[in-house]
Scaffold this motif. Structure first.
Motif: not given
Ligand SMILES: [Zn+2]
Length: 282
Positions: A8-26
């Motif tokens: 759902a996050i990626l779909k929304e990003a696509d609608l905005h012609h952009t990308s969501a950011l994903a961060f590796n955490c520990v």
């Protein structure tokens, strides 16, 4: 709000012609910094865990990490997704889903394509039954430390293969190799944006870029416009965590109250994250 599906996050990003950011955490310091920074700028975000950081480095357990991020998401006003990064072990992936990860990556990028398809499909089928989503990798995103991986077109993703791969596996997103690499770049990357455009035209499956530490921001902006919907950042975030700890000790020596470390580090991480999240135009 409860976890938002990564799709759902990626779909929304696509609608905005952009990308969501994903961060590796520990741990709590990294994960809470990511969620609070995203909240500060009002953007969705994806928290990721690299399997080795649990089973080898023992920063956290799968269950502990999933429930920690869930509680952060529950209290946040922005969409938060949780994702297990690079994993090639079917059993481990399914255990992560059962531990509370609603999104997982199966990485068969080192295998011949046919084998990657068979294995990815198997993971997708089981994960979907359990209500989880799967990212796969096609082509192979190598390591910047080799100085050659990022330029090796033999490792790059092919558009025609991507179309078949996505159709046959039913995967929810696919990481593509178009000139990025993991780790700090020794030589500035030059993304193959034409190839990215072709891949994006060949499939409706959201595209993921790995190796997001140090790609010049003008290239990142173009990659987002040309189809990247999830952008993974690990190395520079971890490096900042590490250098900030050094900074703390340099500043306070042994006189500093070590109980102040989390607050000190979280402040620095959030300053970086708020800036980095500007790349996401949502
Ligand atoms: Zn990666």
């Amino acid at each position: 709000m409860p976890f938002t599906k990564v799709s759902a996050i990626l779909k929304e990003a696509d609608l905005h012609h952009t990308s969501a950011l994903a961060f590796n955490c520990v741990d709590y310091t990294t994960a809470s910094s990511v969620v609070h920074a995203a909240e500060a700028v009002g953007k969705p975000v994806i928290v990721m865990l690299y399997p080795e950081h649990s089973y080898k480095n023992r920063f956290c357990s799968l269950e502990g990490f999933a429930s920690m991020v869930k509680s952060l998401a529950d209290k946040a006003s922005i969409p938060v997704g949780l994702h297990l990064d690079h994993c090639s072990d079917y059993a481990y992936i399914i255990s992560a889903v059962k531990a509370g990860f609603p999104s997982v990556m199966y990485d068969g990028s080192m295998l011949p394509v046919e084998e990657n398809i068979v294995n990815t499909k198997k993971v997708v089928e089981t994960a979907h039954i359990l209500g989880a989503e799967v990212e796969a990798e096609l082509g192979h995103v190598g390591f910047a430390s080799t100085k050659t991986d990022q330029f090796n077109e033999d490792m790059y993703t092919r558009a025609d293969v991507a179309a078949r791969f996505c159709a046959e596996t039913g995967v929810d997103s696919v990481a593509v190799a178009v000139g990025s690499a993991h780790g700090f770049y020794k030589t500035a990357p030059k993304l193959d944006l034409g190839r990215l455009e072709e891949i994006n035209a060949a499939t409706d499956t959201p595209l993921v870029m790995h190796g997001g530490s140090g790609i010049p921001s003008d290239q990142v902006a173009l990659a987002f416009e040309k189809g990247i919907n999830k952008f993974n950042v690990g190395t520079e975030f971890f490096h900042l965590y590490h250098t900030t700890l050094h900074e703390f000790y340099k500043q306070y020596g042994t006189e500093g109250d070590f109980f102040d470390i989390p607050v000190y580090v979280q402040k620095r991480l959030q300053e970086y994250l708020v800036k980095k999240l500007e790349l996401c135009r949502m």
